[in-house]
Design an enzyme around this catalytic site. Structure first.
Site, PDB file in Angstrom:
ATOM      1  N   CYS A   2       0.828  -1.200   0.000  1.00 25.19           N
ATOM      2  CA  CYS A   2       0.000   0.000   0.000  1.00 25.19           C
ATOM      3  C   CYS A   2       0.870   1.262   0.000  1.00 25.19           C
ATOM      4  O   CYS A   2       1.872   1.325   0.718  1.00 25.19           O
ATOM      5  CB  CYS A   2      -0.941   0.095   1.191  1.00 25.19           C
ATOM      6  N   ARG A  27       4.257  -0.573  -4.612  1.00 19.74           N
ATOM      7  CA  ARG A  27       3.924  -1.036  -3.265  1.00 19.74           C
ATOM      8  C   ARG A  27       2.630  -1.839  -3.209  1.00 19.74           C
ATOM      9  O   ARG A  27       2.311  -2.448  -2.185  1.00 19.74           O
ATOM     10  CB  ARG A  27       3.793   0.162  -2.310  1.00 19.74           C
ATOM     11  N   TRP A  75      -2.506  -3.004  -1.659  1.00 18.72           N
ATOM     12  CA  TRP A  75      -2.143  -4.425  -1.730  1.00 18.72           C
ATOM     13  C   TRP A  75      -3.003  -5.085  -0.662  1.00 18.72           C
ATOM     14  O   TRP A  75      -2.789  -4.881   0.531  1.00 18.72           O
ATOM     15  CB  TRP A  75      -0.656  -4.600  -1.423  1.00 18.72           C
ATOM     16  N   ASN A 101      -1.966   2.435   5.514  1.00 18.71           N
ATOM     17  CA  ASN A 101      -1.029   1.378   5.146  1.00 18.71           C
ATOM     18  C   ASN A 101      -0.653   0.662   6.438  1.00 18.71           C
ATOM     19  O   ASN A 101      -0.213   1.310   7.384  1.00 18.71           O
ATOM     20  CB  ASN A 101       0.209   1.999   4.478  1.00 18.71           C
ATOM     21  N   GLY A 102      -0.854  -0.660   6.470  1.00 21.10           N
ATOM     22  CA  GLY A 102      -0.528  -1.405   7.686  1.00 21.10           C
ATOM     23  C   GLY A 102      -1.634  -2.406   7.980  1.00 21.10           C
ATOM     24  O   GLY A 102      -2.463  -2.698   7.117  1.00 21.10           O
ATOM     25  N   GLU A 492      18.481 -17.723  -5.288  1.00 22.86           N
ATOM     26  CA  GLU A 492      18.075 -16.429  -5.817  1.00 22.86           C
ATOM     27  C   GLU A 492      17.602 -16.550  -7.275  1.00 22.86           C
ATOM     28  O   GLU A 492      16.586 -15.957  -7.654  1.00 22.86           O
ATOM     29  CB  GLU A 492      19.241 -15.427  -5.687  1.00 22.86           C
ATOM     30  N   LYS A 496      13.867 -15.556  -8.557  1.00 20.84           N
ATOM     31  CA  LYS A 496      13.628 -14.571  -9.625  1.00 20.84           C
ATOM     32  C   LYS A 496      12.681 -15.153 -10.671  1.00 20.84           C
ATOM     33  O   LYS A 496      11.755 -14.500 -11.119  1.00 20.84           O
ATOM     34  CB  LYS A 496      14.926 -14.198 -10.324  1.00 20.84           C
ATOM     35  N   GLU A 499       8.984 -15.657  -9.238  1.00 20.70           N
ATOM     36  CA  GLU A 499       8.167 -14.485  -8.900  1.00 20.70           C
ATOM     37  C   GLU A 499       7.708 -13.697 -10.124  1.00 20.70           C
ATOM     38  O   GLU A 499       6.655 -13.077 -10.083  1.00 20.70           O
ATOM     39  CB  GLU A 499       8.847 -13.571  -7.869  1.00 20.70           C
ATOM     40  N   HIS A 515      20.017 -36.749  -3.177  1.00 21.67           N
ATOM     41  CA  HIS A 515      19.267 -37.098  -1.960  1.00 21.67           C
ATOM     42  C   HIS A 515      17.771 -36.853  -2.147  1.00 21.67           C
ATOM     43  O   HIS A 515      17.040 -36.740  -1.171  1.00 21.67           O
ATOM     44  CB  HIS A 515      19.807 -36.294  -0.774  1.00 21.67           C
ATOM     45  N   LYS A 614       6.329  -4.523  -3.405  1.00 21.78           N
ATOM     46  CA  LYS A 614       7.766  -4.353  -3.165  1.00 21.78           C
ATOM     47  C   LYS A 614       8.136  -4.316  -1.686  1.00 21.78           C
ATOM     48  O   LYS A 614       9.061  -5.000  -1.269  1.00 21.78           O
ATOM     49  CB  LYS A 614       8.240  -3.082  -3.863  1.00 21.78           C
TER      50      LYS A 614
END
Ligand code: F6R
Length: 619
Positions: A2, A27, A75, A101-102, A492, A496, A499, A515, A614
């Site tokens: 947000c 955001r 969001w 926001n929160g 990583e 990438k 996502e 294994h 983000k």
């Protein structure tokens, strides 16, 4: 998670708010809304499901006049992404509008209580509880908005950054924060009259003023058109605002000719890293100058252990940092998922150094992890990109990445910035602890200095990944393998890809294949192997053979001049030679480009992947 924008002054608020929402869209982007008090005194709220452009379309036929307003890009946490759950939210009488926001953790209890008192709700969100509670306080205590906000927030458990408009006071804007970021921009309009801007970060503000105030937790601010800016805390104690000058450049917030921020940020890495090491890596004197270490030398000389807390990509760079610091400084380093660490009563000694790694500096779990470490007496060191962010301010000392704003949701240049900063940190600690031989130290400094040029080389030599990325769009799964420093890089690379292209991918230490994961390998399974001609090269070659004999497709990252792995690979990316510990800084580039071009070939929105935002400022 947000984004909030606000404005009060002489200018028309709507264009400022919309531009600000576009800057904050990274955001959250499932719905957006704006509230304005019009010249005729109406408090108008417009909101729409989808991105900010959808809101703009809606507003084309509406009255968007007014010189005071607030706006929000969402969001979703509580309630599905639709227009009624979008912010701003009206109070019951429609005399207040609020953006948030929160997360309000006790919203259910508060809502029940308000409903018992006859308040009717229009949405499923936790946010609506806030605006209804403020109105309830105003009515029951016969007080002004500012006092009502104070009273309301005393009852709230959770995190918030809020901004509120009151229809009957079109000259006043009120905001508050706890646990979620909020910045006040202090400017002057063309007529020389005061104006104020609000932003979840500095990006919506920098175009108008570089003078800002970072609101602290549990602070409430009131601004008006006469230039009055008052800040108090929840206990009504007056606070002295600290005016700070922003170090940010507007061009950094534009795509600069690239189709996406992500591609721009991948290509920016050599320069970003040059800026990151500038003034810190002294090649001539073979020194690393980090003021955060110099000023706290004893802490690093005497600490018993380093614990690094981070999330996501930052956790991967932290793991690379662990390998480096342990090797260079001979000190145990633990790497923790901040979200786990904060809830499991970890053992923390007062002579531990706890390092938080976070691009945004706002990740709720990382912030909570360091707060816990602080309570247990550890020394806190922050490695953040966003200047003035909550984590940067909550730590005792630290180092900024200085790689410039990262806007693409998938982290790229912040990752390499974190890896190189952790290498600087390791070298600086090694110096104070005297754990590295002078010649070896010099060689590491020298090699690190050449990394940005070698990154440039890597970018130039891997440009054509776009030509074959399309072949992987049909894939359902990918495996990424690496050993030593390249194991975190395998994690990583996999993150990438998943996502931004929504292809399932797993990262593994190459030797762990046998294994279990090897059972997945067949002709449909691309396996990305990071195989530089370094320490465990021969062992990785054997791992590749094991995959090939099960018909797996090999995509390799090899050192320039390598013919063995190249000959075994279906696709091969080259990187220049470097020390083992710095390979991730080069090998990450083809992995980033691969994920970018596969996602593009699939038609995905790489800068705003579904369900992601983000900065994760909620749990
Ligand atoms: C992935 C990504 C996330 C972040 C994570 C932590 O590309 O960007 O996994 O790394 O949310 O964010 P920061 O570094 O801001 O704490």
């Amino acid at each position: 998670m947000c984004g909030i924008v606000g404005y009060i002054g002489d200018q028309q608020a709507y264009p400022i708010l919309i531009k600000g929402l576009h800057r904050l869209e990274y955001r959250g982007y499932d719905s957006a809304g704006v509230a304005l008090i019009s010249q005729s005194g109406e408090l108008n709220v417009y909101k729409e499901k989808g991105k900010v452009v959808a809101l703009e379309r809606l507003c084309e036929k509406t009255d968007v006049t007014g010189t005071i307003g607030i706006a929000h890009t969402r969001w979703a946490t509580h309630g599905e992404p639709n227009a009624s759950n979008a912010h701003p939210h009206y109070s019951e009488s429609r005399s207040l509008a609020l953006v948030h926001n929160g997360i309000i953790e006790n919203y259910k209890v508060l809502r029940l209580e308000l409903e018992k008192n006859g308040v009717t709700f229009r949405s499923e969100t936790d946010t609506e509880v806030l605006v209804q509670l403020v109105e309830f306080m105003m009515n029951s205590h016969h007080c002004d908005l500012y006092t009502a906000v104070q009273l309301a927030l005393k009852n709230v458990v959770g995190a918030y950054a809020i901004a509120i408009l009151e229809k009957s006071h079109p000259d006043t804007l009120v905001c508050a924060r706890k646990g979620s970021p909020l910045i006040i921009g202090v400017g002057k309009s063309e007529t020389g009259r005061p104006e104020y801007f609000l932003g979840s970060d500095a990006t919506p503000i920098i175009e108008y003023t570089d003078k800002v105030i970072y609101l602290n937790d549990e602070e409430i601010a009131v601004m008006d058109r006469t230039g009055r800016l008052e800040i108090t805390n929840l206990a009504n104690v007056k606070q002295t605002p600290q005016l700070v000058t922003l170090q940010m450049n507007l061009e950094e917030l534009e795509k600069g000719g690239y189709p996406h921020f992500m591609l721009k940020e991948i290509w920016e890495q050599p320069n970003a890293l040059r800026t990151c090491i500038k003034g810190r890596l002294d090649r001539e004197n073979s020194e690393v100058v980090l003021s955060g270490i110099i000023d706290n030398k004893e802490k690093f000389q005497n600490c018993r252990r380093i614990i690094i807390c981070a999330c996501g990509t930052s956790w991967h760079s932290a793991l690379i940092g662990k390998y480096f610091i342990e090797e260079a400084c001979q000190i145990p380093v633990e790497v923790e998922y901040a979200s786990e660490f904060r809830y499991r009563n970890p053992v923390i000694f007062p002579d531990d150094v706890v390092v938080a790694v976070s691009q945004s500096g706002e990740t709720a779990d990382t912030l909570a992890a360091i707060q816990l470490a602080k309570e247990k007496g550890a020394f806190l060191y922050g490695i953040c990109n966003v200047i003035g962010s909550s984590i940067a301010r909550a730590t005792n000392s630290g180092t900024y990445l200085h790689v410039g704003p990262e806007i693409g949701v998938a982290s790229t240049k912040a990752f390499s910035g974190q890896v190189i900063t952790l290498a600087l940190l390791g070298l600086a600690i090694a110096k104070v602890r005297g754990t590295l031989d002078t010649k070896f130290y010099q060689m590491l400094v020298d090699e690190l200095y050449q990394i940005p040029d070698k990154m440039q080389w890597t970018l130039e030599h891997n440009k054509d990944i776009d030509k074959f990325a399309e072949r992987f769009t049909y894939c359902k799964n990918f495996l990424y393998l690496g050993r030593g420093y390249n194991y975190p890089l395998a994690l990583e690379g996999a993150l990438k890809l998943k996502e931004i292209s929504y292809i399932h991918a797993e990262g593994y230490p190459a030797a762990e294949m046998k294994h279990g994961p090897i059972a997945l390998v067949d002709a449909e399974m691309p396996v990305v192997v990071i195989a530089p001609k370094k320490g465990m090269y021969d062992k990785v070659v054997s791992n590749i053979q094991e995959i090939k004999s099960r018909s797996g497709k090999i995509i390799s990252v090899v050192t320039e001049g390598d013919t063995v792995v190249k000959g075994m690979s279906d696709y091969c990316f080259v990187i220049p030679d470097t020390r083992d510990c710095f390979v991730p800084l080069l090998a990450v580039i083809p992995l980033q480009l691969l994920s970018y071009y596969v996602a593009i070939a699939k038609g995905c929105n790489v800068d705003q992947p579904r369900n992601l935002a983000k900065s994760v400022t909620v749990e």
